[in-house]
Design an enzyme around this catalytic site. Structure first.
Site, mmCIF file in Angstrom:
data_model
loop_
_atom_site.group_PDB
_atom_site.id
_atom_site.type_symbol
_atom_site.label_atom_id
_atom_site.label_comp_id
_atom_site.label_asym_id
_atom_site.label_seq_id
_atom_site.Cartn_x
_atom_site.Cartn_y
_atom_site.Cartn_z
ATOM 1 C CG LEU A 71 4.812 -2.781 -8.418
ATOM 2 C CD1 LEU A 71 5.424 -3.413 -7.167
ATOM 3 C CD2 LEU A 71 4.566 -3.851 -9.470
ATOM 4 C CG ASP A 72 -2.263 -2.538 -9.880
ATOM 5 O OD1 ASP A 72 -1.965 -1.643 -10.691
ATOM 6 O OD2 ASP A 72 -2.858 -3.582 -10.200
ATOM 7 C CG LEU A 73 -3.318 1.058 -2.943
ATOM 8 C CD1 LEU A 73 -2.263 1.897 -2.237
ATOM 9 C CD2 LEU A 73 -4.698 1.697 -2.816
ATOM 10 C CB THR A 75 0.659 -5.168 -6.635
ATOM 11 O OG1 THR A 75 -0.574 -5.462 -7.297
ATOM 12 C CG2 THR A 75 1.710 -6.182 -7.046
#
Length: 225
Positions: A71-73, A75
């Site tokens: 997951l993105d940082l 998110t």
């Protein structure tokens, strides 16, 4: 051609949330699902001071845990980890074959044009503004996101959406919502960072067939916003 320049976001110091132990949503002998908080890297980052990450925090508790996806940082939400290399290989194959179904919850600016819809826009890296991505219908990779309107608040002119990515491109949901004209609230790269103290994007459900038991598994994680 000018040299690629890192964005202002890439230069920000890494400040992970305090380590209070991983929040495990599901655990068995084959796999586990963990809630990643916003602001924590999934794996160690490049450069000094970026060793703290979800994977290392989990491995301190479950030593054989291996990451299957990311997951993105900024998110939050559910991350699936395998226990051991063989299970990692099987689960990675399920992701590649799109047998793992992901649902996200997002709060966006405005109201989409329809209560349900599909965003079909190819994406590519924006090398001049890395780590940003951009819509590129000629050179980009096909990217598909379905969305469903869950509610709209006229006072704030914000909408809650369920998002179903059919592909897994970098920043796909964020770029697709921006391209639709409804950026995700709190997005420092593609929207207004001052609108919230975090990105209002959360991976709230994963559905797949358990690779060992063959039984359907559906794990939910309510959004913290």
């Amino acid at each position: 051609m000018p040299s690629p320049q890192p964005s202002a976001l890439a230069a920000l110091p890494y400040a992970p949330p305090p380590d209070r132990g991983p929040e495990i949503a599901y655990l068995d002998a084959s796999l586990l699902l963990v809630n990643k908080p916003a602001g924590l890297l999934a794996v160690p980052g490049r450069g000094d001071g970026k060793d703290d990450c979800l994977l290392r925090r989990v491995q301190a508790i479950v030593a054989d845990a291996l990451l299957v996806h990311r997951l993105d940082l900024h998110t939050s939400g559910l991350l699936l980890l395998a226990r051991g290399r063989e299970m990692q290989r099987r689960l990675a194959g399920d992701f590649a074959a799109r047998r793992v179904h992901k649902r996200y919850l997002a709060v966006v600016a405005g109201r989409p044009p329809a209560d349900r819809g599909t965003i079909d826009l190819a994406l590519a890296a924006d090398w001049l503004q890395r780590p940003r991505q951009k819509v590129d219908q000629l050179a980009g990779k096909r990217s598909l996101t379905r969305y469903q309107l869950l509610g709209h608040d006229p006072a704030s002119n914000r909408s809650r959406l369920a998002l179903f990515p059919e592909t897994g491109r970098t920043h796909q949901l964020r770029v697709h919502l921006q391209a639709l004209g409804h950026p995700i609230i709190g997005d420092r790269l593609y929207g207004d960072a001052t609108a919230a103290d975090r990105l209002l994007l959360h991976a709230d459900q994963l559905r797949f067939i358990h690779p060992a038991s063959g039984r359907p598994l559906c794990i939910d994680s309510p959004a913290p916003f």
